[in-house]
Design a protein around this motif. Structure first.
Motif, PDB file in Angstrom:
ATOM      1  N   HIS A 101       0.827  -1.204   0.000  1.00 27.98           N
ATOM      2  CA  HIS A 101       0.000   0.000   0.000  1.00 27.98           C
ATOM      3  C   HIS A 101       0.863   1.256   0.000  1.00 27.98           C
ATOM      4  O   HIS A 101       0.626   2.193  -0.767  1.00 27.98           O
ATOM      5  CB  HIS A 101      -0.928   0.012   1.217  1.00 27.98           C
ATOM      6  N   ILE A 179       2.370   5.994   8.005  1.00 33.35           N
ATOM      7  CA  ILE A 179       2.756   4.583   7.933  1.00 33.35           C
ATOM      8  C   ILE A 179       4.120   4.366   8.585  1.00 33.35           C
ATOM      9  O   ILE A 179       4.335   3.379   9.303  1.00 33.35           O
ATOM     10  CB  ILE A 179       2.745   4.101   6.470  1.00 33.35           C
ATOM     11  N   VAL A 214      -4.849   4.539   0.453  1.00 31.27           N
ATOM     12  CA  VAL A 214      -4.609   3.163   0.888  1.00 31.27           C
ATOM     13  C   VAL A 214      -5.829   2.275   0.685  1.00 31.27           C
ATOM     14  O   VAL A 214      -5.708   1.076   0.473  1.00 31.27           O
ATOM     15  CB  VAL A 214      -4.168   3.143   2.375  1.00 31.27           C
ATOM     16  N   LYS A 216      -8.155   1.899   2.989  1.00 32.95           N
ATOM     17  CA  LYS A 216      -8.643   1.448   4.290  1.00 32.95           C
ATOM     18  C   LYS A 216      -8.379   2.558   5.305  1.00 32.95           C
ATOM     19  O   LYS A 216      -7.583   3.471   5.051  1.00 32.95           O
ATOM     20  CB  LYS A 216      -7.971   0.145   4.714  1.00 32.95           C
ATOM     21  N   TYR A 221      -5.498  -0.130   9.086  1.00 26.94           N
ATOM     22  CA  TYR A 221      -4.107  -0.340   8.679  1.00 26.94           C
ATOM     23  C   TYR A 221      -3.256  -0.724   9.889  1.00 26.94           C
ATOM     24  O   TYR A 221      -2.453  -1.665   9.826  1.00 26.94           O
ATOM     25  CB  TYR A 221      -3.529   0.906   8.007  1.00 26.94           C
ATOM     26  N   TYR A 225      -1.433  -4.292  10.352  1.00 31.74           N
ATOM     27  CA  TYR A 225       0.026  -4.338  10.499  1.00 31.74           C
ATOM     28  C   TYR A 225       0.407  -5.111  11.751  1.00 31.74           C
ATOM     29  O   TYR A 225       1.327  -5.953  11.729  1.00 31.74           O
ATOM     30  CB  TYR A 225       0.599  -2.922  10.547  1.00 31.74           C
TER      31      TYR A 225
END
Length: 285
Positions: A101, A179, A214, A216, A221, A225
């Motif tokens: 992503h 991220i 992304v 989402k 996310y 993860y």
């Protein structure tokens, strides 16, 4: 017209959760040859080497010519067709994974413009050929394929930065920074408010840019993860489920088990048992 051909490779299993190649290959299509309408469960990039065709996505149709790359995201309804008079020849790679992503967000494709004309068609073709040439079922083959995929993505990212030299404050940059924050802090008791503050935007704005780039929400996310990292630790077999939970930022083992089951379809105990069984079962030829 030259004879049609197809050379392809498909992965049935991968050890690499961060970035995994699902399939790759090269093909000279028959006139009018079509795939779809349908959806993929991974990212897919085609490079047109010769000939022409059309790519349909989001209710729009794009004409595609030599030197063009067209890009499909997971779960997008797509259709692509070779021209009747000048059917295309293309190379492709399909990939996904926890890093996919954030990498896709840095490529020169958008929902409005999923086709990109490369400034280096020969280099792009070589990069995709290297992925396919490294194919195989051994761990070293997978490592080589993913390595060449990174180089291919790097070349595309370079074209993105050259086309948009002043885009560092764009929504995709907020997502990339968020991220990075998640990847460095997921094992701590962080909230989405913490993530938003780290990149200097409101929680609601972070939600919007995540959905845009992304597909989402930030909390989804973060959860995905953490669960993917938990899977790595469970497969390693060195920690108990409670220790794994704490290691990935869940400080309530029972809540961790509920979230894990929702994501993977089985509780962590059964996931761990299945990995143990797989390790003890000899490979069938």
């Amino acid at each position: 017209m030259p004879d049609v051909y197809k050379q392809s490779f498909k992965q049935n299993y991968t050890n690499n959760i961060e970035l995994s190649i699902f399939n790759c290959g090269l093909e000279r299509c028959a006139p009018g040859q079509t795939w779809g309408p349908g959806i993929r469960d991974h990212y897919l990039i085609h490079l047109v080497v010769s000939g022409r065709g059309t790519f349909e996505v989001g209710g729009r149709t794009f004409a595609v010519a030599p030197g063009d790359l067209f890009f499909a995201r997971p779960s997008q309804l797509i259709r692509y067709s070779a021209d009747e008079q000048q059917p295309w020849e293309y190379s492709w790679v399909g990939f996904n994974g926890a890093c996919a992503h954030k990498l896709a967000a840095q490529l020169p494709f958008t929902d409005e413009q999923p086709v990109h004309h490369t400034s280096d068609p020969d280099g792009m073709r070589t990069a995709l050929t290297n992925i396919y040439s490294s194919r195989g079922l051994q761990p070293q083959n997978e490592a080589a394929m993913v390595g060449y995929l990174y180089l291919f993505i790097s070349a595309l990212m370079k074209e993105t930065s050259e086309a948009k030299p002043h885009s560092t404050s764009s929504s995709s940059q907020y997502v990339l920074n968020a991220i990075k924050y998640i990847q460095f802090n997921y094992s701590h008791d962080i909230s989405i408010d913490d993530v938003a503050k780290s990149v200097g935007v409101s929680r609601s704005h972070l939600y919007r840019v995540f959905m845009l780039n992304v597909g989402k929400s930030p909390i989804d996310y973060l959860t995905d993860y953490r669960i993917n990292e938990a899977c790595k630790l469970l497969r390693a077999g060195n920690l108990s489920i409670a220790e794994v939970a704490v290691s990935v930022g869940f400080f309530d083992q029972f809540y961790f088990s509920r979230v894990f089951k929702r994501a993977k379809g089985v509780p962590p105990s059964k996931y761990l048992a299945s990995q143990t069984d797989a390790a003890e079962t000899p490979d069938a030829e």
